[in-house]
Design a protein around this motif. Sequence first.
Motif, PDB file in Angstrom:
ATOM      1  N   GLY A 255      -8.742  13.893  30.286  1.00  0.00           N
ATOM      2  CA  GLY A 255      -8.027  14.467  31.415  1.00  0.00           C
ATOM      3  C   GLY A 255      -8.318  15.936  31.622  1.00  0.00           C
ATOM      4  N   ARG A 256      -8.767  16.598  30.566  1.00  0.00           N
ATOM      5  CA  ARG A 256      -9.123  18.017  30.652  1.00  0.00           C
ATOM      6  C   ARG A 256     -10.639  18.143  30.691  1.00  0.00           C
ATOM      7  N   ILE A 330      -4.897  19.375  32.210  1.00  0.00           N
ATOM      8  CA  ILE A 330      -5.011  18.211  33.078  1.00  0.00           C
ATOM      9  C   ILE A 330      -4.646  18.581  34.509  1.00  0.00           C
ATOM     10  N   THR A 335       1.613  18.775  34.992  1.00  0.00           N
ATOM     11  CA  THR A 335       1.160  19.747  33.993  1.00  0.00           C
ATOM     12  C   THR A 335       1.255  21.198  34.468  1.00  0.00           C
TER      13      THR A 335
END
Length: 423
Positions: A255-256, A330, A335
């Motif tokens: 996700g990052r 993310i 977030t």
Amino acid sequence: MKKVLVITYYWPPAGGPGVQRWLKFVKYLRDFNVEPIVYIPKNPNYPLVDESFLKDIPEGITIYSHEILEPYRWAKLFSRKKTKRISAGIINTKDQSFIEKILLWVRGNLFVPDARKFWVGPSVKFLRNIIDKEQISSIITTGPPHSVHLIGLRLKQIMPINWIADFRDPWTTIGYHKKLKLSSFAAQKHKRLESKVLNSADKIIVTSATTKKEFTTLTEQPITVITNGFDRGVGQKKILDVKFTISHIGSMLSGRNPTNLWKVLSELLNQDKAFKKALHLRFIGVVSDEVLSSLSHYGLQDNLELVGYVSHHEALAFQDKSQILLLAEIDSFETQGIIPGKLFEYMAAKRPILAIGPKGWEVGAIINETNAGCIFEYTDEIELKNVLLSWFEQYKKGELTISSSGIETYSRRELTRKLSELI
């Protein structure tokens, strides 16, 4: 000196960011006329271990412990690797195996709020006597795991104590919550428990203004923001890497995955032979297969160094010698209020921070306020490329520095001062 009981699951030799917050508070509370007494599990199942944190435990501190029943130990019989990742909150949503789906369903629906729920009952029984024995009037619970807050909730119901609930992360809006395959019954139970904790605690601490805003819609109890911080010298003179090093410390999960950064770096490699020769991408910690695939897709594999997990002390050394420090989060609405603890240690290293995250990310306000680097969204490319070119030109002249200011307010000692006023 006032006594306060700190109830925490994570404590040395646990590794990772979760242990550092209350280890550092405990380290400095005596400076502000507060005597901390710590309660921890006797036989925890920590996903990461870092013995170097043991040296930060204050001499003569009183620590109580009680056995905990850890279901993750049983789950390892099915898959040690997958169980360790789920225990650490790392949840893969792509190509899940049958075992992984079962483990997630069990984690989400049978263990509410989390797998450490079996520590609650025995802890309440044990701590009733400790609180009387030590003449404690205030307790602090810190989560996740949020089952720790249920210990505070039950103690509050049976004893006349002042209870402070510290949320290192949100509860029902944390990113991985949606991935737990929750039934409607389990989801509602989470909500009910969250509401009980937020409305029963005398005071609430959160690590970001975003979480405070979210919680103010759920409770009228007083909420204070106390961020994470750093506990080290600021901008100590170190010998920098010869290469144009961009380092990321911590887990670089799927996700990052800042593909806009990889794309820009690829373009610069193809346009400038000097840049191609100088660039060095260093990852300290876990890197997902998807991120590695993206790096390969953009032709960056020859400029890549994978270090793996190291001790906190070693991680700081890598920070100090890096030319640029990469911070990624993310890209989602949930977030926006996540402020990674490593941000503050990056700031203390006094190296330019390259941050890539969601629109409205709270990290941006801190970086801009302290002039500690530059922040971009996942769609940014042109300005990102211009900043990297500017930094590369400064690097070639030996002039790549950062003129940050005001970061001292994020030292662990100053943050503990703020906590002591709340206690």
